[in-house]
Motif scaffolding. Structure first.
Motif, PDB file in Angstrom:
ATOM      1  N   PHE A 281       0.860  -1.190   0.000  1.00 24.52           N
ATOM      2  CA  PHE A 281       0.000   0.000   0.000  1.00 24.52           C
ATOM      3  C   PHE A 281       0.897   1.241   0.000  1.00 24.52           C
ATOM      4  CE2 PHE A 281      -4.350  -1.413   1.770  1.00 24.52           C
ATOM      5  CZ  PHE A 281      -4.185  -2.724   1.334  1.00 24.52           C
TER       6      PHE A 281
ATOM      7  N   SER B 190       1.062   5.806  -0.912  1.00 26.15           N
ATOM      8  CA  SER B 190       0.361   7.050  -1.232  1.00 26.15           C
ATOM      9  C   SER B 190       1.244   8.014  -2.013  1.00 26.15           C
ATOM     10  CB  SER B 190      -0.114   7.755   0.049  1.00 26.15           C
ATOM     11  OG  SER B 190      -1.125   7.023   0.691  1.00 26.15           O
TER      12      SER B 190
ATOM     13  N   THR C 146      -3.375   1.886  -3.626  1.00 29.68           N
ATOM     14  CA  THR C 146      -3.044   3.284  -3.395  1.00 29.68           C
ATOM     15  C   THR C 146      -4.305   4.126  -3.329  1.00 29.68           C
ATOM     16  OG1 THR C 146      -1.811   5.203  -4.248  1.00 29.68           O
ATOM     17  CG2 THR C 146      -2.796   3.730  -5.879  1.00 29.68           C
ATOM     18  N   ASN C 147      -4.230   5.213  -2.582  1.00 32.20           N
ATOM     19  CA  ASN C 147      -5.341   6.170  -2.554  1.00 32.20           C
ATOM     20  C   ASN C 147      -5.111   7.316  -3.533  1.00 32.20           C
ATOM     21  OD1 ASN C 147      -3.189   7.050  -0.759  1.00 32.20           O
ATOM     22  ND2 ASN C 147      -4.535   8.719  -0.155  1.00 32.20           N
TER      23      ASN C 147
ATOM     24  N   LEU D 150       2.496  -1.813   4.349  1.00 28.59           N
ATOM     25  CA  LEU D 150       2.229  -0.393   4.172  1.00 28.59           C
ATOM     26  C   LEU D 150       3.558   0.333   3.994  1.00 28.59           C
ATOM     27  CD1 LEU D 150      -0.495   0.211   6.932  1.00 28.59           C
ATOM     28  CD2 LEU D 150      -0.703  -0.906   4.691  1.00 28.59           C
TER      29      LEU D 150
ATOM     30  N   TYR E 105       1.641   4.690   3.153  1.00 27.98           N
ATOM     31  CA  TYR E 105       0.202   4.794   2.902  1.00 27.98           C
ATOM     32  C   TYR E 105      -0.397   5.652   4.006  1.00 27.98           C
ATOM     33  CZ  TYR E 105      -4.582   3.305   1.776  1.00 27.98           C
ATOM     34  OH  TYR E 105      -5.913   3.265   1.413  1.00 27.98           O
TER      35      TYR E 105
END
Length: 295
Positions: free
Chosen positions: A88, A90, A117-118, A166, A169
């Motif tokens: 994960f 960002s 991913t956001n 992560l 993230y």
């Protein structure tokens, strides 16, 4: 039930018939010492795992033929299976890139099978697409049909994900993921937790706070993820000095350099099944060179 049916069909000469699953045939042949028997831990061997598309099958070793197995073949000599990893991110995903490089050069016994991913346009997502790694956008804030936490859990389970990593993230992990992947989600944080952690402590904000506090040391922490920010059990840490006239950017670069190697080492231990949990719930990493030593 599939495992039980497989064991019941083992013949006296150790051959296993074809197994049909979802229209495909799997020819699973086994040595002559495999017999239909209940597993007995006194044999000194772990069950063998045979992974098909989805299910895992267990084969037990017959005590009547135990002498056919080399004496030095024990639990710690069995090669672990390659683990399936979800990462994960960002942002740029430098830790993701380091982990992926480790899977390619052999230092990590695993494969990155999906990136979550956001921010679909971030550097980590671009890198994943360049290397043929599927990208999942979560959360999807502007989609008419929301991709829910339950949908994400289903997707990761369909991909047979073993561990979630992560790597920068910035969203809180949904409780559904924590519940479905207990003790299987890792995060890396750029300070020596429990100091300078929690909601709002990310990126340069962490390093500014460290310098302002007068702390003489900082460094990355790898910890398991629970329902809160940065409160899960600590797995590994590495220290770096905080110099007298550091800027946040200088300290960040020094910590990030250690993050890459520390995370790769921790993921390698995870994939090689070298983690144990102390009675008080603290995770430890068993040394690869000396199994009696813990890091």
């Amino acid at each position: 039930m599939e495992a039980q049916r497989l064991l019941s069909r083992l013949s006296t000469n150790g051959s296993v018939p074809f197994i049909k699953e979802k229209g495909m045939l799997f020819d699973i042949s086994t040595p002559c010492f495999l017999q239909p028997t209940k597993w007995n831990s006194t044999f000194g061997l772990a069950p063998c795992r045979i992974r098909s598309n989805r299910r895992q099958y267990l084969c037990a070793v017959s005590s009547s033929k135990i002498q056919d197995i080399p004496a030095d073949l024990g639990h710690h000599n069995l090669k672990p299976m390659r683990k399936r990893l979800a990462v994960f991110v960002s942002g740029g995903g430098s830790n993701f890139k380091a982990i992926h490089a480790g899977t390619l050069n052999g230092s990590v016994l695993g494969d990155v099978v999906v990136l979550v991913t956001n921010k679909g346009g971030c550097g980590g997502a671009a890198y994943a697409k360049e290397h043929g790694i599927p990208v999942v956008l979560f959360p999807q804030t502007k989609e008419p049909h929301q991709f829910s936490p339950g949908d994400l859990v289903t997707t990761l389970r369909e991909l047979d994900v073993d561990f979630i990593l992560l790597a920068g993230y910035l969203k809180l992990i949904p409780v559904e993921l924590v519940q479905h992947f207990p003790k299987r989600i890792l995060n890396i944080h750029p300070s020596l937790l429990p100091a300078f952690g929690g909601k709002g402590y990310y990126g340069l904000k962490v390093h500014k706070a460290v310098i302002a506090s007068g702390a003489r040391y900082s460094g990355p922490t790898i910890h398991f993820v629970d329902e809160e920010y940065d409160t899960g059990r600590i797995l590994a840490q590495r220290t770096v000095p905080v110099c007298a006239f550091d800027t946040p950017e200088e300290l960040a670069a020094r910590v990030l350099h250690e993050e890459h190697q520390l995370y790769v080492d921790a993921v390698a231990a995870l994939c090689e099944d070298r983690l144990i949990w102390r009675d008080d719930g603290v995770p430890l990493i068993r040394s690869k060179a000396d199994p009696q030593q813990y890091n």
